[in-house]
Design an enzyme around this catalytic site. Sequence first.
Site, short mmCIF file in Angstrom:
data_model
loop_
_atom_site.label_atom_id
_atom_site.label_comp_id
_atom_site.label_asym_id
_atom_site.label_seq_id
_atom_site.Cartn_x
_atom_site.Cartn_y
_atom_site.Cartn_z
N THR A 161 3.14 -2.00 4.13
CA THR A 161 3.26 -0.60 3.75
C THR A 161 4.36 -0.45 2.71
OG1 THR A 161 5.01 0.02 5.32
CG2 THR A 161 2.74 0.05 6.13
N ASP A 162 4.29 0.62 1.93
CA ASP A 162 5.48 1.03 1.21
C ASP A 162 6.45 1.57 2.26
OD1 ASP A 162 7.26 1.67 -0.81
OD2 ASP A 162 5.77 2.67 -2.06
N ALA A 163 7.67 1.87 1.88
CA ALA A 163 8.70 2.26 2.83
C ALA A 163 8.24 3.39 3.75
CB ALA A 163 9.97 2.67 2.10
N THR A 164 8.32 3.16 5.05
CA THR A 164 7.87 4.20 5.98
C THR A 164 8.91 5.30 6.18
OG1 THR A 164 8.69 3.09 7.97
CG2 THR A 164 6.46 2.52 7.22
N VAL A 171 0.84 -1.19 0.00
CA VAL A 171 0.00 0.00 0.00
C VAL A 171 0.88 1.25 0.00
CG1 VAL A 171 -1.72 1.30 1.30
CG2 VAL A 171 -1.88 -1.18 1.17
#
Length: 438
Positions: free
Chosen positions: A158-161, A111
């Site tokens: 998640t995509d990279a936080t 996401v």
Amino acid sequence: MIAGKEAHAVGCNWSFAPIVDIDYNFLNPITNIRTYGSNQETIIKFADCQIEALKENHILPCIKHFPGDGVDMRDQHLLSSVNDLTVDKWNNSYGKIYQHFINNGIGSIMVGHILLPHHIKEINPECNEEDYMPASLSKEILTVLLRNKLGFNGLVVTDATAMIGFNVAMSRSKALPLCIERGCDMILFNKNIDEDYMFIKNGLKEGFLSQKRLDEAVLRIIGTKMANGLFDHSEVEESEKIVGCIEHQSLAKECAKQAITLVKEQKGVLPLTSDKYKKIRIYNLTDQDNGGFKEEGTQLSLTNLLQKEGFNVYEFDTKRLDFQEVFEGGIKDIKEKCDLVIYVANYDTASNQTTRRVEWIKLMAANAPWFMQDVPTIFVSLANPYHLFDVPMIKTYINCYTNNDQTLQVLVDKLLGKEKFVGKSPVDVYCGRWDTKR
């Protein structure tokens, strides 16, 4: 197939691919050559093949970037970008793509830090615009749309936080526990790992994250690993026999033969012969701060390959400008120096870039094609397929889509007429403009 085999050979078991974004906006710096184009049926067809090949090689696919990148011209690495399609338009484009893969049992979805305002407004009319969150932090998008409406029950990562699009949405101390609470199962990457662990623990204590939701996320992670045999400790092949093997290089070359596209051609310029073009000048266009023209892993250059074919080729040196040519040179001067000019653009799609446009030298645009009406000029893009937007006047234009040794070798064969151009563009290379077609 190559990606799956080589990934398995080096011990990988999860791939953040395929990318199923739609390349709606030619100014988007991220989707560009990372997705399969602008047509959703084409994207589904090719992504299906990639998923099958990854699974055959024991690699878990992960489609991304839900709810869909490619609409905004901005980069979610730098801000929370926006997919502002209406509900109906999204449902009939990105929605159909994700529904297809969910129905076919895709196991994981990444996401993005991308806002989907029209869906948020429909799902939660009471939500104020200033409270809209990117998908990675939105209960409306994660739980209501992805889980409930689309019916996805697999792993959400998640995509990279570390990306700015995640961190500017709310304080990181709240964002990390809330992204799990609102529907993500796994957090990708960290800033300070000890601090990030503390944020999760504190979020659990303070009620931002419930134990029930945390247990559910952990269960999905374990279940995904078990379903894909990650506890079986299966042996992998010797990587040196697989990675970069002759078979894979041959397949890469065949892909290049089918892909390279002659978008426009000025009559009489191609094919190149050493009799017709005694001296060739090459302009290498690339990011000025990436350490040079050639990307890592690329050993060849168009200059060297053409020289081996008997051409007298030299590169325009942007670091040692001929000021007499810049300020006083005319048509006669440049004709004495070259019979043909080839621009080779290598603005590859990259994170943290606001644009993938052609950039000329600030001093008098000294490397721009002011002479193209008098000297035969070819423009080759090794990456971004949309450079006609900046050079609509150039009549011979070629898209290669990727920069590697095999592509460069095939490009030379096609320039010399040894190979026909058979590639078809997967996007609107004319950028919706009339002047680029001339």
